[in-house]
Motif scaffolding. Structure first.
Motif, PDB file in Angstrom:
ATOM      1  N   SER A   1     -11.338 -21.340   1.185  1.00 27.63           N
ATOM      2  CA  SER A   1     -11.767 -20.372   2.196  1.00 27.63           C
ATOM      3  C   SER A   1     -12.048 -19.031   1.542  1.00 27.63           C
TER       4      SER A   1
ATOM      5  N   CYS B   1     -12.244 -15.198   2.983  1.00 30.65           N
ATOM      6  CA  CYS B   1     -11.940 -14.445   4.206  1.00 30.65           C
ATOM      7  C   CYS B   1     -12.328 -12.969   4.091  1.00 30.65           C
TER       8      CYS B   1
ATOM      9  N   ILE C   1      -9.078  -7.697   6.960  1.00 33.38           N
ATOM     10  CA  ILE C   1      -8.994  -7.195   8.335  1.00 33.38           C
ATOM     11  C   ILE C   1      -9.442  -5.734   8.459  1.00 33.38           C
TER      12      ILE C   1
ATOM     13  N   ALA D   1     -13.086 -13.051  16.552  1.00 34.27           N
ATOM     14  CA  ALA D   1     -12.894 -13.357  15.138  1.00 34.27           C
ATOM     15  C   ALA D   1     -12.429 -14.796  14.988  1.00 34.27           C
ATOM     16  N   GLU D   2     -13.180 -15.540  14.205  1.00 37.93           N
ATOM     17  CA  GLU D   2     -12.809 -16.915  13.860  1.00 37.93           C
ATOM     18  C   GLU D   2     -11.912 -16.851  12.631  1.00 37.93           C
ATOM     19  N   THR D   3     -10.705 -17.391  12.737  1.00 33.73           N
ATOM     20  CA  THR D   3      -9.746 -17.306  11.639  1.00 33.73           C
ATOM     21  C   THR D   3      -9.268 -18.693  11.235  1.00 33.73           C
TER      22      THR D   3
ATOM     23  N   GLU E   1      -6.451 -19.700  11.643  1.00 38.82           N
ATOM     24  CA  GLU E   1      -5.522 -20.127  12.695  1.00 38.82           C
ATOM     25  C   GLU E   1      -6.228 -20.528  13.981  1.00 38.82           C
TER      26      GLU E   1
ATOM     27  N   TYR F   1      -9.722 -15.625  17.872  1.00 36.76           N
ATOM     28  CA  TYR F   1      -9.160 -14.458  18.550  1.00 36.76           C
ATOM     29  C   TYR F   1     -10.326 -13.725  19.206  1.00 36.76           C
TER      30      TYR F   1
ATOM     31  N   LEU G   1      -5.072  -9.371  15.288  1.00 36.16           N
ATOM     32  CA  LEU G   1      -5.265  -9.854  13.924  1.00 36.16           C
ATOM     33  C   LEU G   1      -4.143  -9.378  13.010  1.00 36.16           C
TER      34      LEU G   1
ATOM     35  N   CYS H   1      -3.895 -14.032   9.121  1.00 38.72           N
ATOM     36  CA  CYS H   1      -4.838 -14.778   9.960  1.00 38.72           C
ATOM     37  C   CYS H   1      -5.975 -15.389   9.150  1.00 38.72           C
ATOM     38  N   GLY H   2      -6.512 -14.648   8.196  1.00 39.08           N
ATOM     39  CA  GLY H   2      -7.624 -15.155   7.412  1.00 39.08           C
ATOM     40  C   GLY H   2      -8.910 -15.222   8.221  1.00 39.08           C
ATOM     41  N   VAL H   3      -9.622 -14.109   8.350  1.00 45.98           N
ATOM     42  CA  VAL H   3     -10.844 -14.068   9.151  1.00 45.98           C
ATOM     43  C   VAL H   3     -12.005 -14.646   8.345  1.00 45.98           C
TER      44      VAL H   3
END
Length: 268
Positions: free
Chosen positions: A80, A82, A85, A106-108, A110, A113, A139, A143-145
């Motif tokens: 990934s 990312c 934030i 935001a697609e993370t 997890e 959001y 966030l 989370c890892g956006v």
């Protein structure tokens, strides 16, 4: 042809959520001929059911416009890339100042959001089940956006992108793939479908000249330009068709299947 890379929505997956039997057979024929097949999409892993269930694909999928590499067999994230934030929030502030009516999500790693006004009246029920909160509150560092989303009403995606791209460029790269919604998709700078696909191909000892790629929207532009044979769908966005070096018939004519059938015949 050693690798086939295909977008999903608007390229092989129609608006009715179906992939045609002819297209399925063409991908199966590629695999039988020893050609590597990878799907390269803006979708997150949780939206890969059509690939798994209709195509029977259990290999690699490059998701979230290149930010994620996902193994469908193990249902694990392989890698990934990312967005920090603080950069997400800085891009959000810049867009909000320029377009006060914009809404955000935001697609993370997890999950998704989102903020309250991102959910429209016609939103899928799954979105309505998510607790909406300001991104600055929801966030967290872990989370890892992988994809930052911005949406606006009363505009086209092209107009929104042209207005927003210059102001967010210090933090993220912006594109779009939704034909009927002014929804922007933003990734870590330098992350796109082509960048991740090139790394995947190199790991298999495959060069760009040996890659055949299909796509239909602006988020496919880099991939179509990079691939030895980059086919834009005749039914696709004008900018995708301009960027590609080749044109495939539209999705309604099983364009991907037509091209793959011919390439497999030529290889015999």
């Amino acid at each position: 042809m050693k690798l086939v890379a295909s977008d999903i929505d608007g390229t092989i997956l129609a608006h009715n959520g179906k992939i045609s039997p002819r297209t399925i057979a063409a991908f199966q024929a590629c695999v039988a001929a020893g050609v590597e097949v990878v799907f390269v999409t803006g979708r997150p892993p949780r939206w890969l059911a059509p690939v798994r269930e209709q195509l029977g694909h259990l290999g690699t999928v490059i998701c979230s416009n290149g930010a994620l590499v996902y193994d469908l067999a193990t249902e694990q994230v392989v890698s990934s890339q990312c967005i920090a934030i603080p950069d997400v929030l800085a891009a959000r502030a810049a867009i909000k100042q320029l377009v006060p009516s914009a809404s955000f999500a935001a697609e993370t790693l997890e999950g998704l959001y989102l903020e309250e006004d991102f959910i429209g009246e016609n939103a899928p029920e799954a979105l309505k089940q998510i607790e909406a909160r300001p991104l600055a509150e929801s966030l967290r560092a872990e989370c890892g956006v992988v994809k930052f989303l911005a949406k606006v009403q009363n505009s086209t995606a092209d107009e929104f992108l042209a207005k927003v791209r210059p102001v967010v460029s210090p933090w993220v790269d912006a594109t779009h793939s939704a034909p009927d919604v002014a929804l922007l998709e933003m990734s870590l700078r330098g992350v796109n479908k082509a960048a991740t696909l090139s790394q995947f191909a190199a790991s298999k000892g495959i060069s760009a000249s040996q890659v055949v790629a299909f796509g239909d929207m602006p988020n496919d532009i880099q991939m179509l330009s990079w691939s030895g044979r980059g086919y834009a769908m005749a039914s696709g966005h004008p900018e995708a068709k301009q960027a590609a070096n080749l044109l495939a018939p539209g999705i309604e004519d099983d364009g991907v299947a037509q091209v793959l059938e011919q390439l497999l015949l030529e290889a015999v």
